[in-house]
Enzyme design. Sequence first.
Site, PDB file in Angstrom:
ATOM      1  CG  HIS A 204      -6.678  -5.380   1.641  1.00 51.49           C
ATOM      2  ND1 HIS A 204      -6.179  -6.307   2.535  1.00 51.49           N
ATOM      3  CD2 HIS A 204      -7.857  -4.949   2.140  1.00 51.49           C
ATOM      4  CE1 HIS A 204      -7.022  -6.422   3.559  1.00 51.49           C
ATOM      5  NE2 HIS A 204      -8.042  -5.614   3.345  1.00 51.49           N
TER       6      HIS A 204
ATOM      7  CG  HIS B  18      -1.967  -1.040   1.225  1.00 48.27           C
ATOM      8  ND1 HIS B  18      -2.793  -1.271   0.152  1.00 48.27           N
ATOM      9  CD2 HIS B  18      -2.312  -1.966   2.166  1.00 48.27           C
ATOM     10  CE1 HIS B  18      -3.607  -2.283   0.423  1.00 48.27           C
ATOM     11  NE2 HIS B  18      -3.324  -2.731   1.639  1.00 48.27           N
TER      12      HIS B  18
ATOM     13  CG  ASP C  55      -5.138 -10.041   3.234  1.00 46.62           C
ATOM     14  OD1 ASP C  55      -4.912 -10.488   2.093  1.00 46.62           O
ATOM     15  OD2 ASP C  55      -4.839  -8.880   3.570  1.00 46.62           O
TER      16      ASP C  55
ATOM     17  CG  ASP D 168      -3.009  -8.436   0.605  1.00 48.19           C
ATOM     18  OD1 ASP D 168      -2.247  -8.726   1.553  1.00 48.19           O
ATOM     19  OD2 ASP D 168      -4.058  -7.774   0.750  1.00 48.19           O
TER      20      ASP D 168
HETATM   21 ZN   LIG Z   1      -4.266  -7.209   2.634  1.00 51.23          ZN
END
Ligand SMILES: [Zn+2]
Length: 309
Positions: free
Chosen positions: A164, A125, A246, A162
């Site tokens: 995200h 991120h 995740d 991931d």
């Molecule tokens: Zn994540």
Amino acid sequence: MSTLYVSHSSALDYETPLGHPERADRIRVIERALERSHFSALIREQAITATPEQAALAHPAEYIQALANACQGTGTVAHDDDVAFYPGTLASALFSAGAAIQATHEVMSGAVTNSFAAMRPPGHHAEHACAKGFCYLNNAAIAARYAQKAFGAERIAILDWDVHHGNGTQDICWHDPSIMYCSTHVLALYPHTGDITETGETGNIVNAPLPEGDDGGFFRLAMEEKILPAIQNFAPDLIIISAGFDAHWSDPLGTLNLTEADFAWATAQVMELAARQCNSRIVSVLEGGYDLQSLSRSVAVHVDTLMGA
Ligand SMILES: [Zn+2]
């Protein structure tokens, strides 16, 4: 076939507030899982820290200085609500990036076939000049640029599974045709980027958002029909996996229903492609994964598969 495992105690020293999902226990359970005799053939190395100059492969020097100042409480740096600054934050982020660099160095030099860096804070991120979502330095992007600078690699593919979207890696690679960034993720989750229409300046970004609740069917389809062919066409010299776990069904932050078998399958698919494409060179760096049991089991099958066991 030889597999390197890189870690460092800074991942355990780095504290987040009580109850924070991104916590040192994540690394403790991974270390316990990989201590089993089943993994005795793993080559193990302690990470060395990245230098600020190495971090600057993916971030402006001014941003790294601003991070240093913010960690000392003497300045501010662009960030969102999901990051906090403590005296040891930058040091841990530099060790995390250093582990990714070391994992890359050993693969590119031919010392090992592939490698896994189990460190925190994670990186995907972290944008060019903005800390976001538990991330300060973009470990995968730094590793990619290191492979190019130190070993003359021309094209690097980063594959991010991931749950995200890796907004930071996308941001850093957007104008860089020498790095392909591919991601599966859920658009409704943080950071809400990664739409299929976000393709980068030269088509080097490949986003494959997945429907919430997917039990692996859409994930495997996206890999088979979109991401793996794109990477094959790109003909990379190295494949870096932004390995977040995740997307597992039991993860408290995710909304997908993947299992350990999906991560093993995806790892094997990338290995097959890497064997054809880039002398089997794969560097995997830990991103998310917040349910301790499923994280440790998922990492175990991921590393087990990388070892060719
Ligand atoms: Zn994540």
